[in-house]
Design a protein around this motif. Structure first.
Motif, PDB file in Angstrom:
ATOM      1  N   CYS A  46      -1.978  -5.510  -3.839  1.00  0.00           N
ATOM      2  CA  CYS A  46      -0.843  -5.656  -4.748  1.00  0.00           C
ATOM      3  C   CYS A  46      -0.694  -7.126  -5.121  1.00  0.00           C
ATOM      4  CB  CYS A  46       0.430  -5.152  -4.072  1.00  0.00           C
ATOM      5  SG  CYS A  46       1.904  -5.281  -5.112  1.00  0.00           S
ATOM      6  N   LYS A  47      -0.384  -7.388  -6.376  1.00  0.00           N
ATOM      7  CA  LYS A  47      -0.223  -8.752  -6.870  1.00  0.00           C
ATOM      8  C   LYS A  47       1.041  -9.426  -6.334  1.00  0.00           C
ATOM      9  CE  LYS A  47      -3.674  -9.410  -9.767  1.00  0.00           C
ATOM     10  NZ  LYS A  47      -4.446 -10.630  -9.879  1.00  0.00           N
ATOM     11  N   THR A  62       0.618   6.463 -12.367  1.00  0.00           N
ATOM     12  CA  THR A  62       1.251   5.255 -11.843  1.00  0.00           C
ATOM     13  C   THR A  62       1.056   5.184 -10.334  1.00  0.00           C
ATOM     14  OG1 THR A  62       2.925   5.339 -13.582  1.00  0.00           O
ATOM     15  CG2 THR A  62       3.438   4.007 -11.650  1.00  0.00           C
ATOM     16  N   TRP A  70       6.264  -2.058  -6.243  1.00  0.00           N
ATOM     17  CA  TRP A  70       5.649  -2.448  -7.514  1.00  0.00           C
ATOM     18  C   TRP A  70       4.809  -1.291  -8.032  1.00  0.00           C
ATOM     19  CZ3 TRP A  70       4.016  -7.949  -9.026  1.00  0.00           C
ATOM     20  CH2 TRP A  70       5.075  -8.842  -8.776  1.00  0.00           C
ATOM     21  N   ARG A  71       4.846  -1.061  -9.363  1.00  0.00           N
ATOM     22  CA  ARG A  71       4.150   0.069  -9.973  1.00  0.00           C
ATOM     23  C   ARG A  71       3.103  -0.428 -10.965  1.00  0.00           C
ATOM     24  NH1 ARG A  71       7.565   3.839 -12.763  1.00  0.00           N
ATOM     25  NH2 ARG A  71       8.379   1.979 -13.736  1.00  0.00           N
ATOM     26  N   TYR A  72       1.922   0.195 -10.895  1.00  0.00           N
ATOM     27  CA  TYR A  72       0.794  -0.178 -11.747  1.00  0.00           C
ATOM     28  C   TYR A  72       0.255   1.043 -12.485  1.00  0.00           C
ATOM     29  CZ  TYR A  72       0.632  -4.351  -8.802  1.00  0.00           C
ATOM     30  OH  TYR A  72       0.949  -5.499  -8.122  1.00  0.00           O
ATOM     31  N   ASP A  73      -0.163   0.834 -13.717  1.00  0.00           N
ATOM     32  CA  ASP A  73      -0.857   1.860 -14.497  1.00  0.00           C
ATOM     33  C   ASP A  73      -2.303   1.892 -14.001  1.00  0.00           C
ATOM     34  OD1 ASP A  73      -2.468   3.130 -16.494  1.00  0.00           O
ATOM     35  OD2 ASP A  73      -0.924   2.733 -17.988  1.00  0.00           O
ATOM     36  N   GLY A  77      -4.521  -1.138 -14.996  1.00  0.00           N
ATOM     37  CA  GLY A  77      -4.207  -2.118 -13.962  1.00  0.00           C
ATOM     38  C   GLY A  77      -2.927  -2.882 -14.240  1.00  0.00           C
ATOM     39  N   ASP A  78      -2.270  -2.599 -15.369  1.00  0.00           N
ATOM     40  CA  ASP A  78      -1.057  -3.326 -15.749  1.00  0.00           C
ATOM     41  C   ASP A  78       0.088  -3.048 -14.776  1.00  0.00           C
ATOM     42  OD1 ASP A  78      -2.311  -4.318 -18.002  1.00  0.00           O
ATOM     43  OD2 ASP A  78      -1.424  -2.834 -19.359  1.00  0.00           O
ATOM     44  N   TYR A  79       0.764  -4.127 -14.361  1.00  0.00           N
ATOM     45  CA  TYR A  79       2.002  -4.000 -13.602  1.00  0.00           C
ATOM     46  C   TYR A  79       3.076  -3.574 -14.591  1.00  0.00           C
ATOM     47  CZ  TYR A  79       6.326  -5.562 -11.362  1.00  0.00           C
ATOM     48  OH  TYR A  79       7.593  -5.632 -10.871  1.00  0.00           O
ATOM     49  N   VAL A  86      -1.734  -8.209 -13.908  1.00  0.00           N
ATOM     50  CA  VAL A  86      -2.708  -7.131 -14.045  1.00  0.00           C
ATOM     51  C   VAL A  86      -3.612  -7.081 -12.811  1.00  0.00           C
ATOM     52  CG1 VAL A  86      -4.596  -6.206 -15.458  1.00  0.00           C
ATOM     53  CG2 VAL A  86      -2.733  -7.447 -16.544  1.00  0.00           C
ATOM     54  N   LEU A  87      -3.801  -5.888 -12.270  1.00  0.00           N
ATOM     55  CA  LEU A  87      -4.770  -5.684 -11.191  1.00  0.00           C
ATOM     56  C   LEU A  87      -6.179  -5.702 -11.763  1.00  0.00           C
ATOM     57  CD1 LEU A  87      -3.422  -2.620  -9.173  1.00  0.00           C
ATOM     58  CD2 LEU A  87      -3.476  -4.999  -8.420  1.00  0.00           C
TER      59      LEU A  87
END
Length: 103
Positions: A46-47, A62, A70-73, A77-79, A86-87
């Motif tokens: 996680c960023k 998600t 924290w939630r990512y697409d 990879g977008d937060y 971005v992941l």
């Protein structure tokens, strides 16, 4: 430093639908996800504070970090809280029942 190349991750049948699977490839923790038949490969960190996303939960497309939510697409990879975070998303392919990741 290794040149980027396709690295075997695991056999495709080991990655079940709606599941998260952590693999270590060239000393990089990569999270594999199968959603609606599509395979996604993301950084496992996680960023926010580096928590392992493999302990998170999948809600539609998600991924929610278990540490602080924290939630990512998983597609991009977008937060979902900021376009600037971005992941790392890894290219992947499946050949002859084996999943390969471009590392």
């Amino acid at each position: 430093m290794l040149e980027p190349s396709w690295v075997f991750a695991l056999n495709a049948e080991e990655l079940k639908e709606n599941s998260l699977k952590l693999v270590e490839l060239n000393d990089k923790p990569v999270l594999l996800i199968r959603k609606e038949g599509q395979i996604y490969a993301l950084s496992n960190k996680c960023k926010h504070m580096g928590c392992p996303l493999s302990a998170g939960t999948l809600e539609d497309h998600t991924l929610r970090c278990s540490c602080h939510g924290w939630r990512y697409d998983i597609k991009t990879g977008d937060y979902l809280g900021s376009r600037d975070i971005v992941l790392k998303v890894y290219e992947n392919k499946t050949e002859e029942g084996k999943i390969f990741i471009y590392i």
